[in-house]
Enzyme design. Structure first.
Site, short mmCIF file in Angstrom:
data_model
loop_
_atom_site.label_atom_id
_atom_site.label_comp_id
_atom_site.label_asym_id
_atom_site.label_seq_id
_atom_site.Cartn_x
_atom_site.Cartn_y
_atom_site.Cartn_z
N HIS A 232 -12.29 11.59 2.70
CA HIS A 232 -12.28 10.20 3.13
C HIS A 232 -12.12 10.01 4.63
CE1 HIS A 232 -11.73 5.95 2.73
NE2 HIS A 232 -10.50 5.96 3.16
N HIS B 46 -8.88 11.18 -0.24
CA HIS B 46 -8.38 9.95 -0.83
C HIS B 46 -8.20 10.23 -2.32
CE1 HIS B 46 -8.13 5.81 -2.16
NE2 HIS B 46 -8.10 5.40 -0.91
N ARG C 183 -0.99 9.26 0.28
CA ARG C 183 -2.27 9.74 -0.26
C ARG C 183 -2.28 11.24 -0.53
NH1 ARG C 183 -6.61 6.10 3.20
NH2 ARG C 183 -6.20 4.22 1.99
N LEU D 88 -15.68 5.28 -2.83
CA LEU D 88 -14.26 4.97 -2.83
C LEU D 88 -13.86 3.92 -3.85
CD1 LEU D 88 -11.79 5.84 -1.09
CD2 LEU D 88 -11.95 3.57 -0.11
N PHE E 57 0.86 -1.18 0.00
CA PHE E 57 0.00 0.00 0.00
C PHE E 57 0.90 1.23 0.00
CE2 PHE E 57 -4.62 0.74 1.38
CZ PHE E 57 -5.12 -0.24 0.56
N ARG F 45 -2.74 10.19 6.92
CA ARG F 45 -2.84 8.80 7.33
C ARG F 45 -2.39 7.87 6.21
NH1 ARG F 45 -6.70 4.52 6.91
NH2 ARG F 45 -8.24 5.79 5.83
N GLU G 123 -7.51 1.83 -2.41
CA GLU G 123 -6.09 1.95 -2.71
C GLU G 123 -5.51 0.59 -3.08
OE1 GLU G 123 -3.97 4.42 0.01
OE2 GLU G 123 -2.05 3.49 -0.42
N GLN H 105 -8.26 14.19 5.21
CA GLN H 105 -7.68 13.38 4.13
C GLN H 105 -8.59 13.29 2.91
OE1 GLN H 105 -6.74 8.89 4.50
NE2 GLN H 105 -4.77 9.85 4.05
C1 LIG Z 1 -15.14 3.30 1.83
C2 LIG Z 1 -14.08 3.28 2.88
C3 LIG Z 1 -12.99 2.41 2.75
C4 LIG Z 1 -11.99 2.37 3.72
N1 LIG Z 1 -10.94 1.48 3.58
C5 LIG Z 1 -10.02 1.39 4.58
C6 LIG Z 1 -8.97 0.42 4.54
O1 LIG Z 1 -8.87 -0.37 3.61
N2 LIG Z 1 -8.09 0.37 5.54
C7 LIG Z 1 -8.16 1.21 6.61
O2 LIG Z 1 -7.34 1.10 7.51
N3 LIG Z 1 -9.15 2.13 6.68
C8 LIG Z 1 -10.07 2.24 5.70
N4 LIG Z 1 -11.08 3.18 5.80
C9 LIG Z 1 -11.18 4.00 6.99
C10 LIG Z 1 -11.81 3.20 8.10
O3 LIG Z 1 -12.73 2.28 7.59
C11 LIG Z 1 -12.54 4.09 9.08
O4 LIG Z 1 -11.71 5.13 9.46
C12 LIG Z 1 -12.88 3.29 10.32
O5 LIG Z 1 -13.67 2.19 9.96
C13 LIG Z 1 -13.59 4.12 11.36
O6 LIG Z 1 -13.96 3.24 12.39
P1 LIG Z 1 -14.58 3.77 13.74
O7 LIG Z 1 -14.82 2.57 14.59
O8 LIG Z 1 -13.72 4.84 14.29
O9 LIG Z 1 -15.93 4.45 13.31
P2 LIG Z 1 -17.10 4.02 12.29
O10 LIG Z 1 -16.87 2.69 11.71
O11 LIG Z 1 -17.29 5.17 11.41
O12 LIG Z 1 -18.32 3.87 13.27
C14 LIG Z 1 -18.89 4.98 13.92
C15 LIG Z 1 -19.99 4.48 14.80
O13 LIG Z 1 -20.45 5.53 15.63
C16 LIG Z 1 -21.85 5.59 15.60
N5 LIG Z 1 -22.30 6.94 15.93
C17 LIG Z 1 -21.90 8.11 15.35
N6 LIG Z 1 -22.55 9.14 15.93
C18 LIG Z 1 -23.36 8.63 16.89
C19 LIG Z 1 -24.28 9.18 17.82
N7 LIG Z 1 -24.53 10.49 17.88
N8 LIG Z 1 -24.95 8.34 18.63
C20 LIG Z 1 -24.73 7.00 18.58
N9 LIG Z 1 -23.86 6.42 17.73
C21 LIG Z 1 -23.19 7.23 16.89
C22 LIG Z 1 -22.20 5.15 14.21
O14 LIG Z 1 -23.54 4.74 14.15
C23 LIG Z 1 -21.22 4.01 14.03
O15 LIG Z 1 -21.71 2.84 14.63
C24 LIG Z 1 -12.08 3.22 4.82
C25 LIG Z 1 -13.19 4.08 4.97
C26 LIG Z 1 -14.18 4.11 4.02
C27 LIG Z 1 -15.34 5.06 4.20
#
Ligand SMILES: Cc1cc2nc3c(=O)[nH]c(=O)nc-3n(C[C@H](O)[C@H](O)[C@H](O)COP(=O)(O)OP(=O)(O)OC[C@H]3O[C@@H](n4cnc5c(N)ncnc54)[C@H](O)[C@@H]3O)c2cc1C
Ligand code: SF4
Ligand code: SF4
Ligand code: FES
Lengths: 591, 272
Positions: A361, A248, A296, A262, A132, A396, A265, A246
């Site tokens: 992203h 992407h 990125r 998306l 990557f 990142r 990558e 960021q």
């Molecule tokens: C399309 C895409 C592809 C990606 N690919 C990669 C990859 O290959 N490798 C990598 O390392 N990263 C990747 N990322 C980044 C990574 O997926 C995210 O940064 C990461 O999943 C975020 O995880 P999290 O647990 O912090 O939050 P999230 O998975 O965003 O979860 C947030 C949670 O908080 C909850 N929430 C938010 N506000 C409230 C509220 N007010 N009350 C109650 N609940 C709430 C939501 O409902 C959700 O359950 C990608 C991101 C995207 C969008």
């Protein structure tokens, strides 16, 4: 009838009361891993999520989890992962956080395997790792291009084996503190019925993910509105590196409905080549060594520049070509991408190139936390995952988010459990405070119609357009100031938001809550972007010089003052201890 | 305009003709209502090139019916949130193009196998209860595991389930006969299958499959396979193998073989 009161009405609302040792807000990878950690300590834990279980952003991650397992390249080490992450973050990362991360990410991946996650394998039967951008070695553990699905499903199924209580489709709107300033609870409403729940708890793990939705073109879902970071900020927590957004390099551009979705990558990891409309492999000009696998920030600016200078594709992007891999290999390594383009854009990526352009992203900035326990500056409030700052600095690396969720999700859960174990104070919130918050949340439904009424959707859209135009990946002072003016004007109009319908699953009412978070976070991002007068990682000020040494020694830390305004403080980054600094000296002599 | 302002069309607002806007409008009939009842409402909106049904529904929500209830997250067929019935067929709205219905009416309604909450949103929480009842992955081996592509390749298919519950919706055992309390449904046979096929899993779910999950109710109509948006051959690859094993109380020969080989390999390791 529900929702028929009037503004300023003092009618008392009934609400349910639930008590947990720890409340985890968010059910992405970070929240789930934190909740498992709390449950494993034998404590009671509640998990709140705006969507159904398993639908958070984490499910969308494709490329993989970065961890120095050394399965494919045995020379890899936590030290090299540390170096790569600091280099990519342009040294404003919290080095201790990066050290912990680089050391513990491999264990996080192995633990997932222990719980049933499946990864692609090497010939020796180990977890396979793909290259990557910005990673010196092949480092990303993955399963095809649906790694996030595997990760969230594994964590979700693990969580279901514990006593954790899950509150699906429930939205938190406020954090409560006691007279000593410690966390004492949170208020939420269920999206299905609009009924309120008061959570009594001494510790909260904030795991609400990012705020990509403040921009028009983004890979994020409707959930990414910055609720958690705003609620914590509003309660007095400190934020760090907020200017670092960021872009992407590769989002879809055509047709309009898929803009911003998306393109992993992983495509470049598997050998995808970027070309402009003239057929030039332009990365040769921007980063001849690493080419498409540069970091990125660099690739995004390259794509952007090609288009701005008139070498773009018909729909305003650049070409990303993976056809040389052939159909069979594409179906093995990038099946989701193949399906996505075929179904949504009528493009067969085995035969023709994709059109791509940068898409918002990820947010490097976030809540300022202690690296060891993930404690924020508010007693009882912990944070992990995208909502927390410090790990990624100015940019990142791909795969470093999923690893972050595992490492710091666990640490935040354990940190919260330990805090609760040592506390004896009571949790809860006075009824007047609860009633006041309920009235505020209901306001868009209950207020009287007026000719100044605003639609929450259209106001959000206006904000997204403003951020897209003025706080994009190339920035300058005039444009940022213009953007700030627009954002502040939108903020003033928020009280005019009114929605029709009842409280029963009413997305308009839900959107009316989000605009407050979005506008405030946008303001903070622009203010910090104005302060950081240099080109560093994702912050690219056209009107400023390259890396400015003095900015490399500071983080911008934001906090709310008594008047409710954001105050930006320049906080010095403590020097790296000798054992970490030495890594870079070695690195230099190696080249 | 200042230097930092964006001019690229890829970041500009959609609407003008060159950005996909057309003079055409389209009509959609969307079910509006709740547990108390409801009816279809017709909406007319501008057509944008390449539009999917979810785009149309979200446009209506933003411009004409702010309280229209709908679930979505990824917009790319990865999350399984936007399940609905389009002209009576269970589908993901984000993966269904408007131009597939050229010259036809479009009717969008909620899943029928689950209780309606409002508009396009149904109460699918029952599925999570079923999931909780399935014996999780169980092994006495310690990760990192030694597993080869050929050992796990066949697990990739059931593991790609996005939990859209479209298969649950279409299955007549749930949809028509409402056997929810006695029947897990195709999605959870898929889950049982990868667990049962994982070379290192040591639990036995055959009894549960028969007694608790009611796999006997399935009469292999294959409707579930037809609607699965990620192309899992639910009937052939998950249900039939499980049924065979339940019937004969057989162990998966491949898994049995794996254990033998692994046993030997581990033995070698210990010896070496
Ligand atoms: C399309 C895409 C592809 C990606 N690919 C990669 C990859 O290959 N490798 C990598 O390392 N990263 C990747 N990322 C980044 C990574 O997926 C995210 O940064 C990461 O999943 C975020 O995880 P999290 O647990 O912090 O939050 P999230 O998975 O965003 O979860 C947030 C949670 O908080 C909850 N929430 C938010 N506000 C409230 C509220 N007010 N009350 C109650 N609940 C709430 C939501 O409902 C959700 O359950 C990608 C991101 C995207 C969008
Ligand atoms: S094959 Fe079985 S599970 Fe699938 S729809 Fe038919 S009866 Fe239901
Ligand atoms: S098996 Fe297919 S149809 Fe059923 S829930 Fe999973 S993805 Fe959806
Ligand atoms: S929105 Fe994710 S599957 Fe349709």
């Amino acid at each position: 009838m529900e929702g028929n009161g009037h503004s300023g009405s003092t009618a008392r609302e009934e609400y349910e009361v639930r008590e947990h040792d720890v409340l985890v807000i968010g059910a992405g990878g970070a929240g789930l891993r934190a909740a498992i950690a709390v449950a494993q300590k034998g404590m009671s834990v509640g998990v709140v999520t705006k969507s159904l279980l398993g639908k958070a952003h984490t499910v969308m991650a494709e490329g993989g989890i970065a961890a120095a397992l050394g399965n494919v390249d045995p020379d890899d080490s936590w030290e090299q992962h540390f170096i790569d992450t600091m280099n990519s973050g342009k040294f404003i990362n919290n080095w201790r956080k990066v050290e912990i991360y680089a050391k513990e990410a491999p264990a996080g991946v192995i633990e997932l395997e222990q719980w049933g996650a499946l990864f692609n394998r090497t010939e020796e039967g180990k977890i396979h790792q793909r290259p990557f951008g910005g990673h010196t070695y092949r480092r990303l553990a993955h399963i095809g291009d649906r790694t996030g699905l595997e990760m969230i499903r594994t964590l979700q199924e693990k969580l279901l084996t514990t006593d954790a209580e899950v509150y699906m489709e429930t939205t938190v709107t406020k954090l409560f503190k006691d007279s000593q300033g410690r966390i004492s609870g949170a208020l939420a409403y269920t999206r299905e019925s609009g009924k309120f729940i008061l959570f009594k708890t001494k510790a909260i793990v904030m795991a609400t993910g990012g705020w990509g939705r403040i921009y028009k073109v983004t890979s994020n879902s409707w959930e990414g509105t910055g609720d958690g970071i705003f609620l914590a900020y509003d309660a007095g927590a400190e934020l760090v590196d907020m200017e670092m957004v960021q872009f992407h390099p590769t989002g879809m551009v055509w047709p309009p409905g898929v803009r911003g979705i998306l393109v992993t990558e992983g495509v470049r990891g598997e050998g995808g080549i970027l070309r402009n409309a003239n057929g030039e492999r332009f990365m040769e000009r921007y980063d001849p060594q690493r080419m498409e696998l540069s970091t990125r920030d660099v690739v995004a600016r390259a794509n952007y520049t090609e288009v701005q200078e008139g070498r773009g594709t018909p729909h305003g992007g650049v070409y990303l070509d993976i056809t040389h891999l052939g159909y069979d290999e594409i179906m093995k390594r990038l099946p989701t991408m193949h399906e996505q383009f075929l179904k949504l854009a009528d493009v067969d990526i085995a035969k023709e190139p994709m059109e791509v352009f940068p898409t918002v992203h990820y947010n490097m900035g976030g809540l300022k936390v202690e690296p060891e326990s993930c404690a924020t500056t508010i007693p009882g409030l912990f944070a992990a995952g995208e909502v927390a700052g410090g790990l990624h600095g100015a940019n990142r690396l791909g795969g470093n988010s999923l690893g972050d969720l595992l490492v710091f999700g666990r640490r935040a859960g354990e940190g919260a459990a330990e805090y609760v174990g040592q506390s004896t104070h009571a949790a809860g919130a006075p009824d007047e405070e609860v009633q006041e918050e309920i009235r505020r949340v209901l306001e868009p439904l209950t207020k009287k119609p007026s000719d100044r009424d605003e639609s929450p959707y259209l106001l959000q859209e206006e904000l997204q357009e403003a951020m897209m135009q003025h706080a994009n990946l190339m920035r300058d002072e005039d444009s940022l100031k213009e953007g700030l003016r627009k954002v502040l004007a939108i903020k003033e109009r928020i009280p005019n938001v009114r929605v029709g319908g009842s409280r029963l699953f009413n997305p308009g009412w839900h959107a009316a809550q989000d605009i407050r978070y979005m506008a405030n976070i946008s303001e903070i991002i622009i203010r910090c972007a104005l302060e950081r007068k240099e080109k560093r990682g994702a912050q690219w000020r056209l009107d400023c010089d390259e890396l400015v040494e003095e900015y490399g020694k500071i983080n911008f830390v934001v906090k709310k003052n008594e008047k409710g305004e954001p105050v930006i403080e320049r906080r010095e980054i403590p020097p790296m201890p000798e054992h970490l600094a030495a890594l870079f000296k070695k690195e230099k002599t190696k080249v | 305009m200042s230097e930092g302002d964006v001019t690229s069309r890829a970041h500009a607002p959609v609407g003008e003709e060159e950005l996909g806007g057309t003079d055409r409008t389209i009509k959609l009939n969307i079910f509006r209502g709740d547990a108390g009842g409801g009816e279809e409402v017709e909406y007319e909106i501008p057509y944008v090139e390449g539009m999917v049904v979810l785009d149309a529904v979200l446009y209506i929500q933003a411009h004409q019916a702010n309280d229209l209830a709908v679930r979505w997250n990824c917009k790319a067929a990865h999350c399984g949130s936007c399940s609905a019935e389009i002209n009576g067929m269970p589908k993901l709205m984000c993966k269904t193009r408007i131009d597939e219905y050229e010259g036809k009416e479009i009717h969008v309604g909620p899943l029928q196998a689950f209780p309606l909450i409002k508009d396009l949103v149904t109460d699918v929480s029952w599925n999570y209860e079923v999931s909780k009842g399935i014996t999780p992955f169980t092994t006495s081996e310690k990760a990192p595991f030694t597993l080869y592509e050929e050992d796990v390749e066949r697990l990739y298919e059931p593991k790609s389930c996005i939990e859209c519950f479209l298969c649950q919706d279409v299955c007549h055992v749930l949809r028509t006969h409402h056997k929810h309390p006695e029947y897990a449904g195709p999605r959870f046979f898929v889950r049982n299958q990868w667990l049962e096929m994982h070379p290192l899993d040591e639990a036995n779910r055959l009894h549960d499959l028969k007694e608790k999950d009611g796999i006997g109710y399935c009469n292999i109509t294959k409707c579930c396979t037809e609607v699965c948006p990620v192309g899992i051959h639910i009937t052939d690859n998950s249900i039939i193998p499980l049924k065979e094993r339940v019937a004969g109380e057989y162990y998966d020969p491949a898994k049995w073989l794996m254990r033998k080989i692994r046993g030997r390999r581990n033995g070698d390791r210990a010896a070496g």
